[in-house]
Design a protein around this motif. Structure first.
Motif, PDB file in Angstrom:
ATOM      1  N   TRP A  40      27.547  40.535  39.826  1.00  0.00           N
ATOM      2  CA  TRP A  40      28.471  39.139  39.720  1.00  0.00           C
ATOM      3  C   TRP A  40      29.683  39.347  39.410  1.00  0.00           C
ATOM      4  CZ3 TRP A  40      31.118  36.475  36.345  1.00  0.00           C
ATOM      5  CH2 TRP A  40      31.104  35.153  36.181  1.00  0.00           C
ATOM      6  N   ILE A  41      30.151  40.299  38.679  1.00  0.00           N
ATOM      7  CA  ILE A  41      31.687  40.325  38.340  1.00  0.00           C
ATOM      8  C   ILE A  41      32.416  40.763  39.552  1.00  0.00           C
ATOM      9  CG2 ILE A  41      33.466  42.056  37.228  1.00  0.00           C
ATOM     10  CD1 ILE A  41      31.460  42.112  34.702  1.00  0.00           C
ATOM     11  N   VAL A  42      31.697  41.773  40.357  1.00  0.00           N
ATOM     12  CA  VAL A  42      32.476  42.183  41.579  1.00  0.00           C
ATOM     13  C   VAL A  42      32.658  41.027  42.555  1.00  0.00           C
ATOM     14  CG1 VAL A  42      32.332  43.661  43.820  1.00  0.00           C
ATOM     15  CG2 VAL A  42      31.984  44.736  41.321  1.00  0.00           C
ATOM     16  N   HIS A  43      31.709  40.039  42.863  1.00  0.00           N
ATOM     17  CA  HIS A  43      31.824  38.900  43.626  1.00  0.00           C
ATOM     18  C   HIS A  43      32.743  37.984  43.111  1.00  0.00           C
ATOM     19  CE1 HIS A  43      30.137  35.625  45.994  1.00  0.00           C
ATOM     20  NE2 HIS A  43      30.238  34.958  45.029  1.00  0.00           N
ATOM     21  N   THR A  44      32.763  37.722  41.728  1.00  0.00           N
ATOM     22  CA  THR A  44      33.613  36.725  41.436  1.00  0.00           C
ATOM     23  C   THR A  44      35.133  37.209  41.236  1.00  0.00           C
ATOM     24  OG1 THR A  44      31.613  35.882  39.982  1.00  0.00           O
ATOM     25  CG2 THR A  44      33.750  35.316  39.383  1.00  0.00           C
ATOM     26  N   MET A  45      35.319  38.346  40.733  1.00  0.00           N
ATOM     27  CA  MET A  45      36.691  39.017  40.602  1.00  0.00           C
ATOM     28  C   MET A  45      37.317  39.754  41.670  1.00  0.00           C
ATOM     29  SD  MET A  45      37.110  38.266  37.270  1.00  0.00           S
ATOM     30  CE  MET A  45      38.703  39.471  37.101  1.00  0.00           C
ATOM     31  N   GLY A  46      36.511  39.901  42.949  1.00  0.00           N
ATOM     32  CA  GLY A  46      36.949  40.692  44.040  1.00  0.00           C
ATOM     33  C   GLY A  46      38.367  40.331  44.398  1.00  0.00           C
ATOM     34  N   THR A  47      38.480  38.727  44.751  1.00  0.00           N
ATOM     35  CA  THR A  47      39.639  38.469  45.406  1.00  0.00           C
ATOM     36  C   THR A  47      40.735  38.746  44.470  1.00  0.00           C
ATOM     37  OG1 THR A  47      38.563  36.815  46.765  1.00  0.00           O
ATOM     38  CG2 THR A  47      40.819  36.662  46.510  1.00  0.00           C
ATOM     39  N   ARG A  48      40.722  38.207  43.157  1.00  0.00           N
ATOM     40  CA  ARG A  48      41.726  38.468  42.388  1.00  0.00           C
ATOM     41  C   ARG A  48      42.204  39.802  41.887  1.00  0.00           C
ATOM     42  NH1 ARG A  48      39.383  34.706  37.587  1.00  0.00           N
ATOM     43  NH2 ARG A  48      37.663  34.705  38.689  1.00  0.00           N
ATOM     44  N   LEU A  49      41.261  40.920  41.907  1.00  0.00           N
ATOM     45  CA  LEU A  49      41.440  42.256  41.584  1.00  0.00           C
ATOM     46  C   LEU A  49      42.215  42.612  42.921  1.00  0.00           C
ATOM     47  CD1 LEU A  49      38.064  43.567  40.269  1.00  0.00           C
ATOM     48  CD2 LEU A  49      40.214  43.023  39.039  1.00  0.00           C
ATOM     49  N   ARG A  50      41.939  42.602  44.182  1.00  0.00           N
ATOM     50  CA  ARG A  50      42.545  43.001  45.210  1.00  0.00           C
ATOM     51  C   ARG A  50      44.083  42.428  45.320  1.00  0.00           C
ATOM     52  NH1 ARG A  50      37.417  42.537  47.547  1.00  0.00           N
ATOM     53  NH2 ARG A  50      37.535  40.287  47.986  1.00  0.00           N
ATOM     54  N   ARG A  51      44.281  41.211  44.867  1.00  0.00           N
ATOM     55  CA  ARG A  51      45.549  40.522  44.978  1.00  0.00           C
ATOM     56  C   ARG A  51      46.540  40.953  43.819  1.00  0.00           C
ATOM     57  NH1 ARG A  51      44.008  34.323  46.971  1.00  0.00           N
ATOM     58  NH2 ARG A  51      43.412  34.843  49.044  1.00  0.00           N
ATOM     59  N   ALA A  52      46.104  41.473  42.538  1.00  0.00           N
ATOM     60  CA  ALA A  52      47.000  41.841  41.740  1.00  0.00           C
ATOM     61  C   ALA A  52      48.014  42.659  42.196  1.00  0.00           C
ATOM     62  CB  ALA A  52      46.152  42.690  40.657  1.00  0.00           C
ATOM     63  N   ASP A  53      49.320  42.431  41.656  1.00  0.00           N
ATOM     64  CA  ASP A  53      50.615  43.325  42.076  1.00  0.00           C
ATOM     65  C   ASP A  53      50.429  44.422  41.491  1.00  0.00           C
ATOM     66  OD1 ASP A  53      51.531  40.838  43.204  1.00  0.00           O
ATOM     67  OD2 ASP A  53      52.585  40.131  41.515  1.00  0.00           O
ATOM     68  N   THR A  54      49.885  44.754  40.256  1.00  0.00           N
ATOM     69  CA  THR A  54      49.802  46.083  39.838  1.00  0.00           C
ATOM     70  C   THR A  54      48.188  46.459  39.340  1.00  0.00           C
ATOM     71  OG1 THR A  54      50.207  45.410  37.567  1.00  0.00           O
ATOM     72  CG2 THR A  54      52.214  45.959  38.858  1.00  0.00           C
ATOM     73  N   ALA A  55      48.246  47.767  39.133  1.00  0.00           N
ATOM     74  CA  ALA A  55      46.654  48.248  39.108  1.00  0.00           C
ATOM     75  C   ALA A  55      46.265  47.246  37.879  1.00  0.00           C
ATOM     76  CB  ALA A  55      46.793  49.699  38.470  1.00  0.00           C
ATOM     77  N   PRO A  56      45.013  46.768  38.051  1.00  0.00           N
ATOM     78  CA  PRO A  56      44.323  45.696  36.990  1.00  0.00           C
ATOM     79  C   PRO A  56      43.615  46.591  35.903  1.00  0.00           C
ATOM     80  CG  PRO A  56      43.226  45.520  39.151  1.00  0.00           C
ATOM     81  CD  PRO A  56      44.384  46.352  39.370  1.00  0.00           C
ATOM     82  N   VAL A  57      43.638  46.040  34.660  1.00  0.00           N
ATOM     83  CA  VAL A  57      43.106  46.742  33.673  1.00  0.00           C
ATOM     84  C   VAL A  57      41.739  46.031  33.413  1.00  0.00           C
ATOM     85  CG1 VAL A  57      43.231  47.301  31.182  1.00  0.00           C
ATOM     86  CG2 VAL A  57      45.176  47.310  32.774  1.00  0.00           C
ATOM     87  N   ALA A  58      40.587  46.837  33.320  1.00  0.00           N
ATOM     88  CA  ALA A  58      39.465  46.229  33.009  1.00  0.00           C
ATOM     89  C   ALA A  58      38.964  46.961  31.691  1.00  0.00           C
ATOM     90  CB  ALA A  58      38.474  46.412  34.135  1.00  0.00           C
ATOM     91  N   VAL A  59      38.071  46.180  30.772  1.00  0.00           N
ATOM     92  CA  VAL A  59      37.591  46.804  29.764  1.00  0.00           C
ATOM     93  C   VAL A  59      35.998  46.713  29.504  1.00  0.00           C
ATOM     94  CG1 VAL A  59      37.662  46.418  27.026  1.00  0.00           C
ATOM     95  CG2 VAL A  59      39.647  46.279  28.462  1.00  0.00           C
ATOM     96  N   ASP A  60      35.340  47.755  29.137  1.00  0.00           N
ATOM     97  CA  ASP A  60      33.947  47.622  28.766  1.00  0.00           C
ATOM     98  C   ASP A  60      34.127  47.795  27.168  1.00  0.00           C
ATOM     99  OD1 ASP A  60      31.514  47.414  28.761  1.00  0.00           O
ATOM    100  OD2 ASP A  60      30.848  49.684  29.420  1.00  0.00           O
ATOM    101  N   LEU A  61      33.829  46.633  26.405  1.00  0.00           N
ATOM    102  CA  LEU A  61      34.109  46.528  25.009  1.00  0.00           C
ATOM    103  C   LEU A  61      32.443  46.878  24.364  1.00  0.00           C
ATOM    104  CD1 LEU A  61      35.791  46.008  22.724  1.00  0.00           C
ATOM    105  CD2 LEU A  61      35.191  43.518  22.808  1.00  0.00           C
TER     106      LEU A  61
END
Length: 276
Positions: A40-61
């Protein structure tokens, strides 16, 4: 006994460099336990991650006693953004030490921390906190959500929820910097007796409100009725029955997704529909 949370301690700990904020979880984890949430995360966030100007940061807390969930989420996010930076954060030093052999810097790293989410000044595009708040008092949830949302980038997402030990049943809340947005129910449909079986995996913010007169109880009751009415579709498989039940449910509740996600064993509603 459920853990409590002192919202005032967050700022104090961050300023003094004191111990991480929060308490140690049970640490239970399994490979592929969070695959439904990851999908679900990949589906929901995919476009935002691809469009990020710099390497996006993700956290598994709070990834637990073994780093499998962080390793897996990193691999899945890389399919849409190869330079993503994945940070696994754990409050227990021994768990961080055990995870270090699996690190692949700069893409995948592990460090000690808690709800302060130490990222050396960076904001997170994604924070996932699965099976972390289950042990806390319900009164602690709002403060923790606020602290975690404060660590998000302007278009970032916090995903917080609970699942069973092998990831067959899962419910999560998605939050933006402004607060909660959606609730998603996801299940392995084979062997599912009724949708309300997911009630035992409701996040801490909802689980104590699954009682008559509350929205989440009404939703699950309506879902069970729609599931029962869709029984004839079971001849074509549990997936077709789930899609038919969701279609009927959409006449009573505002559903934010459609057949494409329903076929994955998911259904998503606005938070406002189920909020206590």
């Amino acid at each position: 006994m459920a853990a409590s949370f002192d919202p005032g301690a967050f700022g104090t700990a961050a300023r003094r460099g004191a111990r991480p904020v929060g308490t140690v979880t049970r640490g239970t984890t399994n490979t592929n336990r969070l695959r439904r949430m990851d999908r679900w995360i990949v589906h929901t966030m995919g476009t935002r991650l691809r469009r990020a100007d710099t390497a996006p940061v993700a956290v598994d807390l709070g990834y637990g006693a073994a780093p499998w969930t962080a390793v897996e989420l990193y691999g899945r996010l890389r399919t849409v953004r190869p330079d993503v930076r994945m940070v696994g954060i754990e409050i227990e030093p021994a768990r961080v030490a055990a995870a270090l052999p699996y690190a692949r810097p700069p893409g995948l790293t592990f460090r000690r921390g808690g709800f302060e989410v130490p990222l050396d000044g960076a904001d997170a595009q994604l924070i996932r906190a699965a099976n972390v708040l289950r042990q806390y008092d319900e009164e602690a949830v709002e403060a923790v959500w606020q602290r975690l949302c404060d660590r998000l980038a302007p278009d970032g997402l916090l995903v917080e929820g609970t699942c069973d030990e092998i990831g067959r049943r899962h419910v999560w809340v998605a939050l933006g910097p402004e607060g909660p947005r959606t609730v998603t129910f996801a299940a392995r449909l084979a062997g599912l007796e009724r949708p309300s079986d997911l009630a035992e995996r409701l996040p801490k913010a909802l689980i104590h409100h699954n009682v008559p007169g509350r929205p989440v109880h009404a939703f699950l009751a309506d879902f069970d009725r729609a599931w029962a009415a869709a029984a004839p579709y079971g001849a074509f498989g549990a997936r077709q029955r789930w899609v038919a039940a969701c279609t009927a449910l959409g006449g009573q509740w505002r559903l934010l997704d459609g057949p494409g996600r329903w076929r994955q064993g998911e259904v998503t509603l606005p938070w406002s529909a189920l909020a206590p």
